[in-house]
Design an enzyme around this catalytic site. Structure first.
Site, PDB file in Angstrom:
ATOM      1  N   HIS A 108       0.870  -1.171   0.000  1.00 27.94           N
ATOM      2  CA  HIS A 108       0.000   0.000   0.000  1.00 27.94           C
ATOM      3  C   HIS A 108       0.906   1.220   0.000  1.00 27.94           C
ATOM      4  O   HIS A 108       1.713   1.398   0.923  1.00 27.94           O
ATOM      5  CB  HIS A 108      -0.925  -0.009   1.209  1.00 27.94           C
ATOM      6  N   GLU A 111       1.657   3.299   3.103  1.00 27.71           N
ATOM      7  CA  GLU A 111       2.199   2.637   4.293  1.00 27.71           C
ATOM      8  C   GLU A 111       3.702   2.492   4.090  1.00 27.71           C
ATOM      9  O   GLU A 111       4.197   1.531   3.484  1.00 27.71           O
ATOM     10  CB  GLU A 111       1.502   1.294   4.501  1.00 27.71           C
ATOM     11  N   GLU A 311       2.139  -5.591  10.497  1.00 25.85           N
ATOM     12  CA  GLU A 311       1.767  -4.176  10.575  1.00 25.85           C
ATOM     13  C   GLU A 311       2.760  -3.511  11.518  1.00 25.85           C
ATOM     14  O   GLU A 311       2.864  -3.894  12.687  1.00 25.85           O
ATOM     15  CB  GLU A 311       0.344  -4.025  11.097  1.00 25.85           C
ATOM     16  N   HIS A 548      43.385 -64.341   2.250  1.00 29.94           N
ATOM     17  CA  HIS A 548      44.128 -65.564   1.985  1.00 29.94           C
ATOM     18  C   HIS A 548      43.716 -66.024   0.588  1.00 29.94           C
ATOM     19  O   HIS A 548      42.541 -66.305   0.333  1.00 29.94           O
ATOM     20  CB  HIS A 548      43.820 -66.636   3.035  1.00 29.94           C
ATOM     21  N   HIS A 655      36.644 -64.805   5.124  1.00 27.74           N
ATOM     22  CA  HIS A 655      37.615 -65.891   5.014  1.00 27.74           C
ATOM     23  C   HIS A 655      36.899 -67.200   4.724  1.00 27.74           C
ATOM     24  O   HIS A 655      35.691 -67.231   4.480  1.00 27.74           O
ATOM     25  CB  HIS A 655      38.420 -66.008   6.323  1.00 27.74           C
ATOM     26  N   GLU A 745      34.122 -66.482   8.697  1.00 31.61           N
ATOM     27  CA  GLU A 745      34.503 -67.713   8.010  1.00 31.61           C
ATOM     28  C   GLU A 745      33.244 -68.258   7.329  1.00 31.61           C
ATOM     29  O   GLU A 745      32.244 -68.564   7.992  1.00 31.61           O
ATOM     30  CB  GLU A 745      35.055 -68.724   9.009  1.00 31.61           C
TER      31      GLU A 745
END
Length: 1358
Positions: A108, A111, A311, A548, A655, A745
């Site tokens: 406005h 404002e 406001e 291994h 393993h 294993e």
């Protein structure tokens, strides 16, 4: 199904009109504007009309281009621009990751307070960026848009002092109220672009930008109102029109009101409505009065954005004299409200198949019937109050995904990413999908808070409708299983890995961590939604197999697992969730050489078990109890380096030969087979049982035919209780890293026939996945700095009563596995106060525990003058921090590649290369002769700096030297390449450019050019060329004391001594060869070393950034260096003690710490090895450029501001540095607390305490001296008064003596003559007695007892 409401037809009509009328204008315009006026200091006492506003905004945008960009989103009726200032880091870029926020003012026209307040906010954000941490953080993490005036035409017609306003000024130039002109949810109104072009422009802006939070600033009273602004009844007032996010809107409005001193009272006391009150300063818009067509409702319903209306003042256009007051009233509210854009949940929605962003996907929160949609990058930001929510992401053509129990905490957003899988068929109203939710959370701004992210199976159910048939439910797809089972030789395995990496590049990344003895690659496949990098908050997991070589089942299972994860990502919920939330590293073979000699059908043999050097890799790691003389193998070194470079949390080593999960410890200090309990024994049992649920393994009788007496309860065992394994990999992981590893294993037969492989997959596939899930148990979080939120690396996480700590990763994130229970957790870090909290670990999810640590300033509040920092200094400090944390230095290394065919250069070519650098880069290089060798070869010194010809005492100066032994020329070539890298990247790479601009770099590539000419390539141990032409080892020729020197120094030594005595150096790095270690002073045998912690730390910085050196095991058989050197760092005298070293001279006479880096076991390796050696040392060399900017630096001056040159800075009561021109000093210090004493002749001694952080640039301090008012340690006034009294007494005494003497007889004169005869001797004695001056005391105050007279004289000369 997720129901997404369709927009009303009127909205489609409006949008169509919008497109037709405006055409393709997808980006804000930046029209030409009048030249900006010179920026003036804000006075807060005048309103800006359109021309002034334009000039002011333009001026600010020009002054702060790095964080501000001015553009227009459209024009008013009368052609005025609707200016928007965008404030963020990189304001012209378009990248995801920061939520968008906006303020709109002056909607406005009459404002007006909002118009001015928003200009002041723009100025505040821009001018205080880089100075106030709060504003800096806000700008860095938020995309802020500020429109001071939406109605510039109305403002031009408004009148200052008009508190009631007028419709002529309130409305736009066509008399339309802009806040009644947006499409309304109840009336179905449309927008006429000709009548309200301002509204048309803002709608288009809202639709394009997908703002998250907004504020609309008005005037006429003092209150914050929130949606909805109207209702279907359009009751004038008193009807509460509740939005779906009503509680959230009330909270947001309260944030603004409660930070506003007047608004929070709820009593505006406006003249036109003195009795109006608002509870807590907020109100529902429609309850206040009905406003159809309002902007805040449109934002919420159609723009993804939550907006409230503020406001600001009772008077709409108050006198300009009120503006400062209004700014002061609103500043805190404006900032606090912006910060709320960072609450709730945020994340991305992506396509599960290719990782592409899903635009306009819906984000649905159960029980809140208001959905949001994703942006073009798939990003979303859903503001929510603290609580627990069920959240769904849905998109047409994709199976929706729901995450249950998402915890939202106060003050920070929880990160929650979705990956949606495409569906082949959809029912008429939706689909059903089963999802497994594991949201990643990020709470880096939290204090010690606990939170959880659940992992729950749920269904998204379609909404029931009365006019449709029941939905057609798609059956849950079954995961795709591996189809081909065979044993993969090395070449076959390599192609398999390359195939899947190429076929699934968005989730699979193939890399090598090193080579085997026979030069086979040690491949690793990383699988994640971002597989090439560590993501903050995401745990790192690894599987290793075939350690291994003849135990092959694990190798094949991991290849099967790679195929399974890749093929099922995006379609199988479990796989998708694991991949999205875990970075999974899979190494199919750690021992590819052993595999190649193993034979199929081997049940329990040993052929191929060991590597090519016949050593068992699972006995080759450093052990906590026993020291092995075996050489560390390349496979072992590669794995150690790998594990230390990535913050792994959990691991399994696969393993064969039995059927059991084996957990630490693998040995005990007595070497017996007995239970060896680790501090985390319960955790290890928990994760082991997660795998051993395999029915065959769980029964505990694995291999009854082979080992009938073996029994493992629940299929698990403590390693040492089974049998003793010193030097095992799992124990090393646990003791030396954050990683918990077990050994699995997999079967009784080590190398079963290929026909049995499908059976092994079927037995283990669930266990393989279930074990990965264990990485998401216990607690996780971030340790960060409470001031700036920066993650703190290497912070320690300790759990009370569990004597095993872990540390944070590079960005401060951590993961700590725990069994369910409540624990007392402490986070601690160098330079910070520790922080503790209780946290509960759950069985089915990981608990989030974040710590924000406060810096420990040793109770010292800032005293005296404090330095000010400009944005440039702030940016450089940020650069140092970035390069010190996370992948910052790694990214710098990868961004500075230079092409070079490495070779060794003899003297003439070396000289030509250095001259070429100065010719090609004259602005940043300066070449000078430091002296000449015995055979008259020039010893060159190359300076690289942005001002190489000028002295810049405020900048640190670093020296890189090499070639002191001519038979070790690797360092020479490294420094030449390093110089080329710096020069070539200057002006191209921002980090290199800034480092050069802020540092004086001196490179001396060859101290002993004569010896280099004598040395022979590929001679690893030959001493030919190690000395100069006189046969002198130059590293034994640096003596500063005449009493220690027998002959004059060699010319090469003299040249370097002169360079070192140019006292400006902060750090020196010398490169040598013949070992793989970094050494620190001293080379001479001394009982203790002052400041040893700092010296060792500097050496460790280099070693830690070298891929091999930090492992501490060189295997240099040529020089007897076989043992483990912790961290790859040692005191030089422990390696080879000798006198007269350059390092010691630099410390004692140059007052500059010097470390010596030995780059490899071979003194003069083949030129073909130079690229590898360069790759190994590049990051470490760059790290020294970063490190030289740390520690403490400052200036010493007197009260008038005059710099004091030659003042002594004493560090921790021992080591001294001296102030240079301008009073500047810089001292490197290890992280921690330090005491600094400053001493100067004629001034009072000053004391400072400083804290040094490993990841931060040096703190700049100012030391101001007061004049020393003491004489001989007594107050000046006391001494002066005493001297006056003494003189008076002396005069009186003299008079008496004279009188007495005059009366004496002649025989008394002989005695008097004798007194005069010895007067000169008496006076000399008096003079010697009274010479206790402050200057003489100062010269000896810090003199070490071991220093010579020459050293003392040199100290006095400064």
């Amino acid at each position: 199904m997720v129901h997404i409401a369709e927009p009303p037809a009127s909205l489609f009509a409006f949008l169509l009109l919008l497109v037709v009328s405006l055409g393709d204008a997808r980006h804000p315009r930046t029209p030409s504007v009048p030249p900006s006026t010179e920026e003036t200091v804000e006075t807060y006492n005048a309103y800006y009309n359109y021309v002034n506003l334009t000039g002011r905004l333009r001026s600010l945008a020009q002054k702060y281009p790095r964080i501000a960009n001015l553009s227009s989103v459209g024009r008013s009726v009368e052609g005025r621009e609707l200016w928007v200032m965008r404030i963020t880091e990189d304001p012209r870029g378009d990248a995801p990751g920061k939520p968008k926020f906006k303020y709109v003012g002056n909607m406005h026209g009459d404002e007006t307070v909002s118009r001015q307040v928003l200009v002041y906010l723009v100025e505040d954000l821009l001018t205080k960026y880089g100075e106030e941490p709060r504003i800096t953080a806000l700008v860095d993490t938020t995309d802020i848009y500020i429109m001071p005036s939406m109605n510039p035409d109305g403002f031009e017609r408004a009148a200052e002092g008009d508190c009631g306003g007028s419709s002529r000024a309130r409305n736009n130039a066509r008399n339309a109220d802009l806040n009644r002109s947006f499409p309304d949810q109840y009336d179905g109104t449309s927008v006429n672009p000709d009548t309200v072009p301002e509204v048309t422009a803002v709608i288009k802006w809202i639709q394009e930008m997908k703002f998250v939070l907004s504020g609309n600033l008005h005037g006429g009273t003092v209150v914050a109102s929130y949606p909805f602004d109207d209702s279907a009844l359009h009751q004038q007032q008193g009807h509460y029109s509740k939005a779906e996010d009503d509680k959230l809107f009330r909270y947001l409005a309260s944030v603004y009101s409660q930070n506003h001193p007047g608004m929070k009272t709820g009593v505006p006391n406006c003249d036109d409505s003195p009795d109006e009150t608002f509870e807590n300063g907020i109100i529902n818009g429609a309850q206040w009065y009905d406003v159809p067509g309002g902007m805040q409702d449109y934002n919420y319903l159609h723009g993804n954005c939550l907006e409230i209306t503020m406001e600001l003042s009772c008077c709409k256009y108050p006198p300009a004299s009120e503006l400062r007051k209004e700014w002061n009233l609103n500043r805190e509210s404006l900032l606090a409200y912006i910060e709320k854009v960072h609450i709730g949940v945020r994340g991305y929605v992506k396509n599960a198949v290719d990782g592409a962003a899903l635009f306009n996907a819906s984000i649905v929160v159960t029980s809140i019937h208001h959905n949001l949609t994703t942006g073009k990058y798939g990003e979303y930001y859903r503001l929510l109050l603290p609580g627990t929510y069920n959240i769904t992401a849905a998109a047409p053509g994709y199976a929706p995904m729901t995450v249950l129990g998402v915890a939202v905490v106060e003050g920070t957003a929880t990160e929650l990413n979705f990956t949606l899988a495409p569906v082949a068929n959809e029912g008429p109203r939706g689909v059903t999908a089963t999802t497994h939710a594991m949201p990643s959370t990020d709470g880096r701004n939290l204090s010690t808070t606990t939170n959880s992210s659940d992992s729950t199976r749920t269904q998204v159910v379609p909404e029931a409708t009365s006019n449709s048939s029941p939905p057609v439910l798609s059956p849950e797809p079954q995961p795709v299983q591996p189809q081909e089972f065979r044993h993969h030789g090395y070449s076959d395995m390599q192609l398999f890995l390359r195939k899947y990496s190429s076929e699934f590049p968005s989730i699979a990344h193939l890399y090598s961590i090193g080579h085997s003895v026979e030069n086979r690659e040690l491949f690793v496949m990383a699988i994640s939604d971002n597989p090439a990098v560590h993501e903050h908050g995401e745990p790192e997991f690894k599987y290793i197999a075939n350690m291994h070589g003849n135990e092959v089942v694990g190798r094949e299972l991991l290849l099967n697992l790679i195929e399974y994860l890749c093929r099922n990502y995006g379609t199988d919920t479990e796989v998708t969730q694991l991949v999205n939330n875990t970075r999974i590293h899979i190494m199919p073979s750690m021992n590819p050489d052993g595999y190649e000699v193993a034979t199929e059908g081997d049940v329990k043999g040993y052929k191929g078990r060991n590597n090519s050097n016949k050593l068992d890799l699972n006995r080759n790691f450093p052990d906590q109890y026993f020291t092995s003389n075996e050489t560390r193998q390349p496979e072992t070194i590669a794995v150690m380096n790998w594990v230390k470079s990535i913050p792994f949390t959990l691991s399994a080593n696969l393993h064969g030969g039995s059927l059991v999960v084996n957990y630490p410890f693998d040995d005990d200090k007595e070497g017996l087979s007995q239970y060896s309990r680790s501090p985390d024994d319960e955790v290890f049992q928990q994760v082991s049982r997660a795998y051993s649920q395999n029915p065959l393994m769980h029964n505990g009788h694995p291999c009854e035919d082979l080992y009938p007496m073996e029994y493992f309860e629940d299929g698990i065992t403590n390693g040492a209780n089974w049998y003793n394994v010193p030097g095992g990999m799992q124990d090393w992981n646990y003791l030396n890293t954050n990683c918990f590893e077990v050994t699995i294993e997999l079967g009784c037969v080590k190398y079963p026939p290929s026909k049995d492989l499908p059976k092994y997959w079927e037995q283990n596939r669930r266990a393989l996945l279930q074990f990965i899930h264990q990485v998401h148990s216990g607690i996780k979080g971030t340790v960060s700095d409470i001031v700036d939120g920066t993650g703190i690396p290497n912070a320690t996480i300790s759990v009370k009563d569990i004597h095993h700590n872990i540390t944070t990763a590079g960005t401060g994130d951590y993961w700590r596995l725990l069994v369910p229970g409540t624990y007392y957790i402490t986070a601690s870090a160098h330079g910070y106060f520790p922080l503790s909290t209780h946290a509960s670990a759950s069985k089915d999810h990981v608990e989030l525990v974040n710590f924000r640590l406060t810096r420990d300033t040793n109770g010292q509040s800032p005293e005296g003058p404090q330095p000010t920092q400009n944005p440039s200094e702030k940016a450089f400090q940020s650069l140092i921090k970035d390069l010190s944390l996370g992948q910052g230095l790694e990214q710098l290394v990868s961004s500075t590649d230079t092409e070079n065919s490495f070779r060794y250069r003899r003297y003439s070519e070396l000289s030509g290369f250095l001259r070429a650098l100065t010719l090609n880069f004259p602005k940043i290089t300066s070449l000078r002769s430091l002296g000449q060798s015995v055979e008259f070869r020039t010893i060159w010194g190359l300076e690289i700096s942005n001002k190489p010809a000028e002295a810049e005492p405020s900048e640190p100066k670093i020296r890189f030297v090499a070639g002191i032994h001519g038979n070790a020329p690797v360092g020479t070539e490294m420094l030449l390449e390093f110089a080329a890298l710096l020069c070539i990247n200057y002006g191209k790479n921002p980090a290199i450019t800034r480092l050069i601009n802020e540092t004086r770099i001196v490179i001396v590539p060859s101290i002993n050019p004569d010896g280099r000419e004598q040395a022979v390539e590929k001679q690893c141990t030959s001493l030919q060329g190690s000395t100069n032409i006189h046969g002198k080892d130059l590293d034994t020729d640096f003596f500063g004391n005449a009493s220690q020197r027998v002959v004059d120094p060699q010319p090469e030594s003299r040249a370097m001594m002169d360079l070192i005595l140019d006292r400006g150096y902060t750090l020196s790095v010398a490169l040598d060869g013949g070992s793989l270690v970094a050494t620190y002073p001293y080379d001479k045998p001394v009982q203790s070393v002052e400041n040893e912690g700092t010296l060792k730390y500097l050496a460790s910085v280099y070693a830690d950034n070298h891929p091999k050196m930090h492992l501490g095991d060189t295997g240099c058989s040529n020089n007897g260096q076989m043992g483990n050197i912790p961290g790859g760092v040692m005191r030089a005298a422990e390696r080879q003690s000798h006198m007269g070293s350059m390092k010691d001279f630099s410390m004692d006479f140059g007052h500059c710490p010097e470390i010596t880096v030995y780059s490899g076991c071979c003194l003069f390796p083949a030129a073909e090895q130079l690229p590898t050696l360069w790759a190994e040392n590049k990051k470490a060399l760059l790290s020294m450029l970063v490190e030289v900017h740390k520690g403490v630096r400052g200036v010493v001056r007197d009260k008038s501001g005059k710099p004091i040159v030659g003042a002594i800075i004493v560090l921790n009561g021992g080591v001294r540095v001296f102030t240079a021109e301008g009073g500047y000093f810089h001292a490197l210090l290890a992280p921690g607390n330090h005491n600094i004493e400053a001493v100067a002749d004629g001034y009072q001694q000053q004391h400072k305490e400083v804290v040094v952080y490993s990841h931060e640039a040096a703190r700049f301090i100012i030391i101001e001296f007061d004049m020393d008012n003491s004489i001989l340690g007594l107050p000046r006034e006391f001494v002066v008064a005493g001297a006056a009294a003494s003189m008076t007494a002396l005069v009186v005494t003299a008079c008496i003596i004279w009188c007495v003497c005059a009366a004496k007889s002649n025989r008394q004169k002989d005695g008097f003559h004798r007194l005069r005869q010895h007067r000169e001797d008496y006076d000399d004695e008096i003079r010697l007695t009274s010479m206790g001056s402050k200057k003489s005391l100062l010269a000896h105050e810090f003199q070490d007892e071991s220093e010579s007279d020459e050293d003392t004289l040199y100290a006095n000369k400064i």
